[in-house]
Design a protein around this motif. Structure first.
Motif, PDB file in Angstrom:
ATOM      1  N   ARG A 178      -6.025  21.998 -13.899  1.00  0.00           N
ATOM      2  CA  ARG A 178      -5.276  21.806 -15.146  1.00  0.00           C
ATOM      3  C   ARG A 178      -4.738  23.148 -15.610  1.00  0.00           C
ATOM      4  O   ARG A 178      -5.381  24.184 -15.421  1.00  0.00           O
ATOM      5  N   ARG A 180      -2.385  24.540 -19.150  1.00  0.00           N
ATOM      6  CA  ARG A 180      -1.556  24.316 -20.330  1.00  0.00           C
ATOM      7  C   ARG A 180      -0.374  25.282 -20.287  1.00  0.00           C
ATOM      8  O   ARG A 180      -0.544  26.478 -20.100  1.00  0.00           O
ATOM      9  N   GLU A 208       0.292  19.785 -20.584  1.00  0.00           N
ATOM     10  CA  GLU A 208      -0.745  20.107 -19.611  1.00  0.00           C
ATOM     11  C   GLU A 208      -0.265  19.674 -18.238  1.00  0.00           C
ATOM     12  O   GLU A 208       0.094  18.520 -18.028  1.00  0.00           O
TER      13      GLU A 208
END
Length: 237
Positions: A178, A180, A208
């Motif tokens: 992941r 952001r 994200e």
């Protein structure tokens, strides 16, 4: 890495880097067959070729195919590069690793553009025009124990991708990375529309990025005396 990128071809960004980070954790090497769909400049295909894999890269854009071919030659990489719609040019073939960085940005039109810059990112009102097709396609192109790595935005329904892959009979998919990221110019220009659609909370100006990984189960009834190819696992996993 130096790359040529003609107008209209997607420039490698944070999603490309995240996908390559995940690819680097796979036990991919000589003798493995890798397929990179929606290859763009070919940057992910080049990463697979650097470790000795037998790489095929595909894009529907003529400009992207030309760029990928130039970049492969420039970097001395042996990559089979084809133009076509997703995996149509390699119908009937199976691959040990498939990587995909598809268009996934929600857009006002329900149809994918057939030309222009938006072809690199626009993917229908929910961002899933390509993602849903890819999920349905994957079982037909993954070898037994083969691995899929696909990157997308949280705005395009991560849960929907996980569910779609499970429906296709693959082993449970999971998010393995992941990141952001702030909205770029395209996303910023659509931020108000994203808010109206409920895709982001009011004032949100970031998304994200996630990489989803899944594996195709081994073939049942393997011939006696044969050794199944080991699952390509993330290093340290």
């Amino acid at each position: 890495m130096r790359l040529i990128r003609p107008p209209g071809v997607y420039a490698p960004q944070a999603d490309s880097a995240l996908l390559m980070d995940c690819l680097a954790r796979e036990e991919l090497g000589p003798g493995d067959r890798a397929l990179d769909l929606c290859t763009g400049t070919g940057v992910v295909a080049l990463a697979a070729a650097r470790v000795g894999a037998d790489v095929t890269a595909i894009d529907i854009s003529r400009a992207a195919v030309a760029a990928a071919r130039f970049n492969a030659r420039f970097h001395g990489a042996r990559i089979r590069i084809k133009r076509g719609d997703l995996a149509a040019p390699v119908a009937g073939e199976r691959f040990d690793v498939v990587t995909v960085n598809p268009p996934y940005v929600p857009s006002a039109s329900s149809r994918a553009p057939t030309r222009g810059r938006g072809r690199s990112w626009d993917a229908g009102r929910d961002g899933r025009l390509l993602l849903d097709r890819i999920c349905r396609l994957i079982p037909s192109i993954l070898a037994p124990h083969g691995v899929l790595l696909i990157v997308q935005s949280s705005l395009a329904g991560v849960g929907a991708s996980l569910l779609a892959l499970r429906r296709e009979g693959l082993l449970p998919a999971r998010v393995v990375a992941r990141r952001r990221e702030p909205f770029g110019p395209v996303m910023t220009a659509r931020a108000g529309w994203f808010e109206e659609r409920g895709l982001v909370a009011p004032g949100t100006r970031s998304e994200e990025l996630v990489v989803i990984r899944t594996v195709r189960a081994g073939a049942a009834g393997a011939k006696a005396g044969t050794t199944p190819r080991p699952v390509v696992r993330p290093a340290g996993g």
